[in-house]
Design an enzyme around this catalytic site. Structure first.
Site, PDB file in Angstrom:
ATOM      1  N   LYS A  57      48.453  20.925  72.376  1.00  0.00           N
ATOM      2  CA  LYS A  57      48.344  19.597  71.739  1.00  0.00           C
ATOM      3  C   LYS A  57      48.620  18.478  72.731  1.00  0.00           C
ATOM      4  O   LYS A  57      48.294  17.321  72.470  1.00  0.00           O
ATOM      5  CB  LYS A  57      49.316  19.527  70.562  1.00  0.00           C
ATOM      6  N   PHE A  97      54.355  27.533  81.861  1.00  0.00           N
ATOM      7  CA  PHE A  97      55.222  28.514  82.528  1.00  0.00           C
ATOM      8  C   PHE A  97      56.124  29.221  81.518  1.00  0.00           C
ATOM      9  O   PHE A  97      56.223  30.442  81.491  1.00  0.00           O
ATOM     10  CB  PHE A  97      56.038  27.770  83.586  1.00  0.00           C
ATOM     11  N   ASP A 102      57.430  33.693  77.651  1.00  0.00           N
ATOM     12  CA  ASP A 102      57.942  33.883  76.301  1.00  0.00           C
ATOM     13  C   ASP A 102      57.074  34.862  75.514  1.00  0.00           C
ATOM     14  O   ASP A 102      57.584  35.714  74.785  1.00  0.00           O
ATOM     15  CB  ASP A 102      58.001  32.533  75.582  1.00  0.00           C
ATOM     16  N   ASP A 106      58.371  38.291  73.842  1.00  0.00           N
ATOM     17  CA  ASP A 106      58.283  38.445  72.384  1.00  0.00           C
ATOM     18  C   ASP A 106      57.161  39.382  71.947  1.00  0.00           C
ATOM     19  O   ASP A 106      56.990  39.623  70.753  1.00  0.00           O
ATOM     20  CB  ASP A 106      58.074  37.078  71.724  1.00  0.00           C
ATOM     21  N   ARG A 111      48.135  32.792  71.092  1.00  0.00           N
ATOM     22  CA  ARG A 111      48.736  31.519  71.469  1.00  0.00           C
ATOM     23  C   ARG A 111      47.616  30.501  71.563  1.00  0.00           C
ATOM     24  O   ARG A 111      46.616  30.725  72.217  1.00  0.00           O
ATOM     25  CB  ARG A 111      49.462  31.664  72.810  1.00  0.00           C
ATOM     26  N   ASP A 173      68.520  33.135  72.875  1.00  0.00           N
ATOM     27  CA  ASP A 173      67.560  33.581  71.862  1.00  0.00           C
ATOM     28  C   ASP A 173      67.380  35.093  71.920  1.00  0.00           C
ATOM     29  O   ASP A 173      67.420  35.785  70.899  1.00  0.00           O
ATOM     30  CB  ASP A 173      66.233  32.862  72.099  1.00  0.00           C
ATOM     31  N   LYS A 199      66.851  25.719  74.293  1.00  0.00           N
ATOM     32  CA  LYS A 199      65.512  26.261  74.481  1.00  0.00           C
ATOM     33  C   LYS A 199      64.409  25.236  74.245  1.00  0.00           C
ATOM     34  O   LYS A 199      63.326  25.337  74.830  1.00  0.00           O
ATOM     35  CB  LYS A 199      65.305  27.461  73.550  1.00  0.00           C
ATOM     36  N   PHE A 248      62.764  19.689  65.442  1.00  0.00           N
ATOM     37  CA  PHE A 248      61.453  20.258  65.773  1.00  0.00           C
ATOM     38  C   PHE A 248      61.492  21.781  65.738  1.00  0.00           C
ATOM     39  O   PHE A 248      60.562  22.427  65.241  1.00  0.00           O
ATOM     40  CB  PHE A 248      61.020  19.767  67.156  1.00  0.00           C
ATOM     41  N   ASP A 252      59.421  24.274  63.514  1.00  0.00           N
ATOM     42  CA  ASP A 252      58.601  25.328  64.095  1.00  0.00           C
ATOM     43  C   ASP A 252      58.898  26.668  63.425  1.00  0.00           C
ATOM     44  O   ASP A 252      57.983  27.455  63.136  1.00  0.00           O
ATOM     45  CB  ASP A 252      58.883  25.415  65.598  1.00  0.00           C
ATOM     46  N   ASP A 253      60.174  26.922  63.176  1.00  0.00           N
ATOM     47  CA  ASP A 253      60.560  28.163  62.498  1.00  0.00           C
ATOM     48  C   ASP A 253      59.983  28.212  61.088  1.00  0.00           C
ATOM     49  O   ASP A 253      59.504  29.264  60.635  1.00  0.00           O
ATOM     50  CB  ASP A 253      62.088  28.268  62.420  1.00  0.00           C
TER      51      ASP A 253
END
Length: 366
Positions: A57, A97, A102, A106, A111, A173, A199, A248, A252-253
């Site tokens: 975005k 990066f 990530d 995960d 993505r 995390d 994070k 934020f 996001d969660d």
């Protein structure tokens, strides 16, 4: 392509920013080629940049340019715009990066509406080295465009410190979400807030504004004529932007749980990844004994049926309404902080810097 010194930027905000990317990308490719690396490595580096950097975005990068314009109080010349855009794209390179790494950690699937980079054929674990190359690009750009500026070292230190803080957040995390041991008694909203602070808040919210402040040479401390007080500029910026970053992350969660892949550009994995998210912590606080037992038995399992049971509990405890209430409360609280910022003339902080950030994410759906 015209020489950088003669570059002009036209069109929409995003068009101008992408025009700057064309210049920056070519500078990086030319520098890489100048190292006399083979052509196949040059092509790989080009694909690495093109696949991972420009597809998002761009809110973080554009916020650098927007903040510079707000602080200066006027439109930017082409030369000024390029400097601001270089810093903005440096934030986007930092974001890329982090995301490449990530997604590997995960084991994410998609993505930005495409395969995670490590899942692209022939890439695999090479993506880890490609992430290093993406990060190193930042420091080439800073040296090329800011080596002679009095705030050059400040830029370097800000990027290094932000990277360190974000890495700390990623560690927190990962430690809170071990794959082989799910224990919901070890997570809490306080842990979530700490993870979100390190994070997300520093690199996504404080970094873009701090870069703009350095570019505009906003002093560390100045006297506000409108309120007759000393303003600790960077401290004030942090006091507002870090809570915005935590909001934020909660948002996001919630979207990871409630949004569709088409809507948010990825497949939500927080439940199966045993994440210490806003959603699970809020649900735990409201769950009955029976619902808690379901969460204990089902959370963090790579099993679609277990994931569905967790989502059913989220719905049953009214997570959507709880999020709506949370969002309104945090929005009001941050607005109160923003209204305390004086709007002095000169290269100083302005309320609009912060309201622009808040308005971009308030009630966002992707």
């Amino acid at each position: 392509m015209p020489p950088v010194s003669n570059a002009t930027f036209n069109g929409s905000k995003r068009d101008r920013f992408n025009q700057a990317f064309t210049i920056i990308r070519q500078e990086l490719l030319d520098e890489f080629a100048a190292q006399n690396v083979p052509e196949d490595a040059q092509n790989w580096y080009r694909r690495n940049i093109d696949y991972n950097v420009p597809g998002g975005k761009l809110n973080r990068g554009l916020s650098v340019v927007d903040s510079v314009q707000v602080i200066k109080g006027r439109a930017l010349s082409d030369a000024e715009y390029l400097k601001a855009a270089v810093l903005g794209w440096s934030v986007e390179f930092l974001q890329a990066f982090f995301l490449v790494l990530d997604d590997v950690m995960d084991r994410s699937l998609t993505r930005r509406g495409q395969l995670c980079y490590y899942r692209v054929p022939e890439v695999g674990t090479i993506s880890i080295n490609d992430a290093v190359l993406i990060e190193s690009s930042i420091y080439f750009l800073l040296k090329k465009h800011f080596r002679g500026e009095p705030y050059y070292v400040d830029l370097l230190e800000l990027f290094h410190e932000t990277t360190s803080k974000t890495g700390t957040g990623q560690l927190l995390d990962l430690l809170s979400a071990p794959e082989d041991s799910v224990d919901l008694s070890k997570i809490s909203l306080a842990k979530f807030e700490q993870i979100a602070l390190y994070k997300t808040s520093y690199y996504s919210f404080y970094l873009p504004v701090a870069l703009a402040m350095l570019l505009c040479e906003v002093p560390t401390t100045y006297e506000s004529k409108s309120i007759g007080q000393q303003i600790e500029a960077y401290t004030v910026a942090q006091s507002i932007l870090l809570p915005i970053g935590q909001y934020f992350q909660a948002q996001d969660d919630f979207l990871d749980f409630s949004g569709t892949p088409e809507q948010i550009g990825k497949v939500g994995t927080d439940i199966v990844d045993n994440k210490c998210s806003w959603c699970i912590n809020t649900a735990l606080a409201a769950a009955s004994e029976e619902q808690r037992a379901i969460l204990d038995a089902s959370y963090g399992r790579r099993d679609p049926d277990a994931e569905a049971r967790v989502k059913a509990v989220f719905e049953a405890v009214g997570l959507r309404e709880k999020y709506r209430i949370y969002e309104e409360e945090v929005y009001a609280r941050i607005n109160t902080l923003i209204q305390a910022v004086p709007d002095d003339e000169g290269p100083y902080l302005k309320k609009k810097i912060f309201t622009d950030f808040l308005d971009k994410i308030y009630k966002r759906q992707k």
